[in-house]
Motif scaffolding. Structure first.
Motif, PDB file in Angstrom:
ATOM      1  N   UNK A   1       0.783  -1.132   0.110  1.00 50.68           N
ATOM      2  CA  UNK A   1      -0.059   0.012  -0.036  1.00 50.68           C
ATOM      3  C   UNK A   1       0.876   1.181  -0.095  1.00 50.68           C
ATOM      4  N   UNK A   2       1.919   1.273   0.716  1.00 50.45           N
ATOM      5  CA  UNK A   2       2.716   2.354   0.790  1.00 50.45           C
ATOM      6  C   UNK A   2       3.391   2.920  -0.314  1.00 50.45           C
ATOM      7  N   UNK A   3       4.126   1.743  -1.295  1.00 45.01           N
ATOM      8  CA  UNK A   3       4.508   1.978  -2.773  1.00 45.01           C
ATOM      9  C   UNK A   3       3.407   2.591  -3.431  1.00 45.01           C
ATOM     10  N   UNK A   4       2.188   1.912  -3.618  1.00 46.22           N
ATOM     11  CA  UNK A   4       1.092   2.366  -4.395  1.00 46.22           C
ATOM     12  C   UNK A   4       0.849   3.833  -4.146  1.00 46.22           C
ATOM     13  N   UNK A   5       0.797   4.054  -2.942  1.00 39.50           N
ATOM     14  CA  UNK A   5       0.422   5.514  -2.560  1.00 39.50           C
ATOM     15  C   UNK A   5       1.429   6.599  -3.127  1.00 39.50           C
ATOM     16  N   UNK A   6       2.722   6.078  -2.945  1.00 40.48           N
ATOM     17  CA  UNK A   6       3.804   6.825  -3.394  1.00 40.48           C
ATOM     18  C   UNK A   6       3.687   7.221  -4.910  1.00 40.48           C
ATOM     19  N   UNK A   7       3.481   6.067  -5.570  1.00 44.25           N
ATOM     20  CA  UNK A   7       3.387   6.256  -7.224  1.00 44.25           C
ATOM     21  C   UNK A   7       2.084   7.060  -7.470  1.00 44.25           C
ATOM     22  N   UNK A   8       1.152   6.720  -6.738  1.00 41.46           N
ATOM     23  CA  UNK A   8      -0.238   7.541  -7.110  1.00 41.46           C
ATOM     24  C   UNK A   8       0.149   9.104  -6.919  1.00 41.46           C
ATOM     25  N   UNK A   9       0.907   9.519  -6.027  1.00 40.51           N
ATOM     26  CA  UNK A   9       1.323  11.061  -5.800  1.00 40.51           C
ATOM     27  C   UNK A   9       2.120  11.534  -6.718  1.00 40.51           C
ATOM     28  N   UNK A  10       2.534  10.675  -7.760  1.00 40.35           N
ATOM     29  CA  UNK A  10       3.317  11.338  -8.922  1.00 40.35           C
ATOM     30  C   UNK A  10       2.617  11.182 -10.142  1.00 40.35           C
ATOM     31  N   UNK A  11       3.160  11.674 -11.476  1.00 37.12           N
ATOM     32  CA  UNK A  11       2.460  11.526 -12.499  1.00 37.12           C
ATOM     33  C   UNK A  11       3.402  11.069 -13.738  1.00 37.12           C
ATOM     34  N   UNK A  12       4.330  10.327 -13.137  1.00 39.73           N
ATOM     35  CA  UNK A  12       5.394   9.612 -14.133  1.00 39.73           C
ATOM     36  C   UNK A  12       5.019   8.113 -14.477  1.00 39.73           C
ATOM     37  N   UNK A  13       5.386   7.619 -15.636  1.00 39.38           N
ATOM     38  CA  UNK A  13       5.228   6.557 -16.109  1.00 39.38           C
ATOM     39  C   UNK A  13       5.780   5.497 -15.082  1.00 39.38           C
ATOM     40  N   UNK A  14       5.366   4.384 -15.096  1.00 34.55           N
ATOM     41  CA  UNK A  14       6.003   3.463 -14.137  1.00 34.55           C
ATOM     42  C   UNK A  14       6.172   1.889 -14.822  1.00 34.55           C
ATOM     43  N   UNK A  15       7.212   1.597 -14.736  1.00 38.92           N
ATOM     44  CA  UNK A  15       7.619   0.276 -15.249  1.00 38.92           C
ATOM     45  C   UNK A  15       8.231  -0.945 -14.186  1.00 38.92           C
ATOM     46  N   UNK A  16       7.497  -2.012 -13.964  1.00 41.64           N
ATOM     47  CA  UNK A  16       7.998  -3.072 -13.064  1.00 41.64           C
ATOM     48  C   UNK A  16       8.432  -4.256 -13.808  1.00 41.64           C
ATOM     49  N   UNK A  17       9.714  -4.696 -13.217  1.00 39.89           N
ATOM     50  CA  UNK A  17      10.458  -5.666 -13.946  1.00 39.89           C
ATOM     51  C   UNK A  17      10.826  -6.932 -13.018  1.00 39.89           C
ATOM     52  N   UNK A  18      10.286  -8.112 -13.267  1.00 41.23           N
ATOM     53  CA  UNK A  18      10.704  -9.180 -12.648  1.00 41.23           C
ATOM     54  C   UNK A  18       9.652  -9.557 -11.606  1.00 41.23           C
ATOM     55  N   UNK A  19       8.628  -9.180 -11.439  1.00 39.85           N
ATOM     56  CA  UNK A  19       7.609  -9.505 -10.278  1.00 39.85           C
ATOM     57  C   UNK A  19       6.818 -10.906 -10.402  1.00 39.85           C
ATOM     58  N   UNK A  20       7.018 -11.423  -9.230  1.00 41.92           N
ATOM     59  CA  UNK A  20       6.598 -12.980  -8.959  1.00 41.92           C
ATOM     60  C   UNK A  20       5.679 -13.207  -7.971  1.00 41.92           C
ATOM     61  N   UNK A  21       5.060 -14.596  -8.328  1.00 43.63           N
ATOM     62  CA  UNK A  21       4.223 -14.925  -7.095  1.00 43.63           C
ATOM     63  C   UNK A  21       5.264 -15.989  -6.206  1.00 43.63           C
ATOM     64  N   UNK A  22       4.721 -16.150  -5.066  1.00 49.66           N
ATOM     65  CA  UNK A  22       5.228 -17.143  -4.228  1.00 49.66           C
ATOM     66  C   UNK A  22       4.194 -17.897  -3.478  1.00 49.66           C
ATOM     67  N   UNK A  23       4.075 -19.311  -3.637  1.00 47.97           N
ATOM     68  CA  UNK A  23       2.968 -19.973  -2.948  1.00 47.97           C
ATOM     69  C   UNK A  23       3.863 -21.405  -2.895  1.00 47.97           C
ATOM     70  N   UNK A  24       2.858 -22.313  -1.970  1.00 46.95           N
ATOM     71  CA  UNK A  24       3.536 -23.635  -1.974  1.00 46.95           C
ATOM     72  C   UNK A  24       2.620 -24.414  -2.907  1.00 46.95           C
ATOM     73  N   UNK A  25       1.908 -23.769  -3.473  1.00 40.44           N
ATOM     74  CA  UNK A  25       1.235 -24.585  -4.762  1.00 40.44           C
ATOM     75  C   UNK A  25       1.155 -23.677  -5.899  1.00 40.44           C
ATOM     76  N   UNK A  26       0.507 -24.443  -6.936  1.00 37.15           N
ATOM     77  CA  UNK A  26       0.246 -23.602  -8.282  1.00 37.15           C
ATOM     78  C   UNK A  26      -0.972 -23.075  -8.628  1.00 37.15           C
ATOM     79  N   UNK A  27      -1.892 -22.946  -7.494  1.00 35.56           N
ATOM     80  CA  UNK A  27      -3.046 -22.185  -7.685  1.00 35.56           C
ATOM     81  C   UNK A  27      -2.987 -20.716  -7.975  1.00 35.56           C
ATOM     82  N   UNK A  28      -3.570 -20.161  -8.938  1.00 37.99           N
ATOM     83  CA  UNK A  28      -3.323 -18.684  -9.080  1.00 37.99           C
ATOM     84  C   UNK A  28      -4.210 -17.659  -8.108  1.00 37.99           C
TER      85      UNK A  28
END
Length: 380
Positions: A82-109
């Motif tokens: 939530x903190x990172x989301x709020x920080x970005x929302x207070x800007x007007x810049x483009x935002x690129x995310x690289x390498x985001x991943x899911x972590x779980x002990x199953x493969x259910x989405x």
């Protein structure tokens, strides 16, 4: 291009933090996080970069052209961005995310993400052409919450050589090889099978004692204290805790000596690379601990214990063995099993696709587009 970096950071001011816990906190709780940002920044062309979020969003808006997020296992139920989301929302810049991943002990989405994490992903989706995800499973998790403008890129550390070929030589292992291991012994609950993971961790450590291999810690505080604060009461207490976990994998004097003398932690990625280059073989459960070896031209074998590591290794063509498949850990057998031909082939396919991902998001980069002569995976 002026880059403001969020997420993982490539380094921190060692003079500002002196205790092991402070240093670990400065990496985001895992020294391997630095490899993600280090690799990403090596690939980008920029005139200036900062990751000092304390400067505030007004200065970020005025002084930077784009927000780039060096992402890790953000799609995890316990994390709330939530903190990172709020920080970005207070800007007007483009935002690129690289390498985001899911972590779980199953493969259910159907991972129950925190509202702040969902909001972060929505904002990034709105402000970029494509989100770079670590593997197909991570893409499914985002699709499950309605986000589809994604490209499966893997982790940016995979491309940090900035060269279009990645080939690992595998000579015969010496009679007395120089090895390093990495373990995830403090995250048993994240694994497919906690009991099996504990067994495999102890067997990996047993091989390390047998070969005199170094244990490169990333999150394991007792092991970090042993290397950072030797001879102190804190180290004595850490030794007893670590010995309690590993007791029985070797005779007591040998095990205690290994714990006292073979624990390592690297707060600088350059230092980490320099040391790993002296190894003949690296193996264990830490993705970035093994990726450092691969990027340094050193054979490595990944032991996959959860969806995150399995997804990345499978997608990227990295040599791996599943926790579920291991009955007995033998370092030489793991070395012989490691096949780097699929890695070379897969990298050749993914490298140009990653270049296209950066260009689609209007990120100037340093990734070469042609092969000339013998290209090594070694970081120059």
């Amino acid at each position: 291009m002026r880059v403001f970096l969020l997420g993982a950071t490539p380094s921190f001011n060692m003079d500002a933090v002196s205790t092991p816990s402070e240093r670990l906190a400065a990496t985001g709780g895992n020294s391997g996080n630095q490899v993600i940002a280090y690799g990403l920044l090596r690939e980008l062309s920029y005139s200036s970069v900062s990751w000092d979020y304390s400067i505030g969003t007004d200065r970020v808006n005025a002084e930077y052209d784009v927000i780039v997020i060096a992402a890790a296992n953000f799609l995890f139920p316990a994390f709330d961005f939530a903190g990172m989301a709020a920080f970005i929302e207070r800007t007007n810049l483009p935002c690129v995310m690289v390498g985001v991943g899911a972590q779980s002990n199953t493969f259910s989405p159907d991972i129950e993400l925190k509202p702040g994490t969902k909001r972060l992903m929505e904002i990034v989706s709105e402000r970029s052409k494509l989100i770079g995800v670590r593997g197909p499973f991570s893409a499914e998790v985002l699709e499950h919450i309605g986000i589809t403008n994604v490209q499966v890129t893997g982790c940016p550390s995979y491309y940090m050589s900035c060269k279009p070929e990645l080939k690992i030589a595998k000579p015969a292992l010496p009679q007395t090889p120089r090895m390093a291991i990495n373990l995830s012994r403090d995250v048993l609950k994240h694994s497919f099978d906690a009991d099996q993971m504990r067994k495999v961790i102890r067997q990996i450590a047993s091989e390390a004692v047998r070969y005199g291999a170094d244990f490169i810690a990333q999150t394991e505080m007792d092991e970090i204290i042993l290397t950072e604060s030797p001879g102190t009461p804190e180290a004595d207490a850490a030794l007893e805790r670590a010995y309690g976990f590993f007791s029985g994998i070797a005779d007591e004097p040998a095990l205690r000596e290994w714990l006292r003398t073979h624990m390592r932690v690297y707060w600088s990625v350059d230092d980490w690379i320099r040391e790993v280059k002296t190894c003949d073989f690296v193996f264990g459960q830490r993705f970035h601990g093994n990726m450092i070896a691969i990027q340094s031209g050193v054979p490595a074998m990944f032991v996959c214990h959860d969806s995150r590591t399995t997804e990345m290794c499978s997608f990227l063509g990295l040599p791996y063995v599943s926790l579920k498949e291991l009955d007995t850990v033998n370092a030489r057998e793991l070395y012989e099993k490691a096949d780097f031909a699929p890695l070379a082939q897969r990298y050749a396919e993914l490298y140009p696709a990653y270049r296209t991902f950066l260009e689609t998001n209007k990120l100037p980069h340093k990734l070469g587009s042609s092969v000339s002569g013998k290209v090594a995976a070694e970081i120059s």
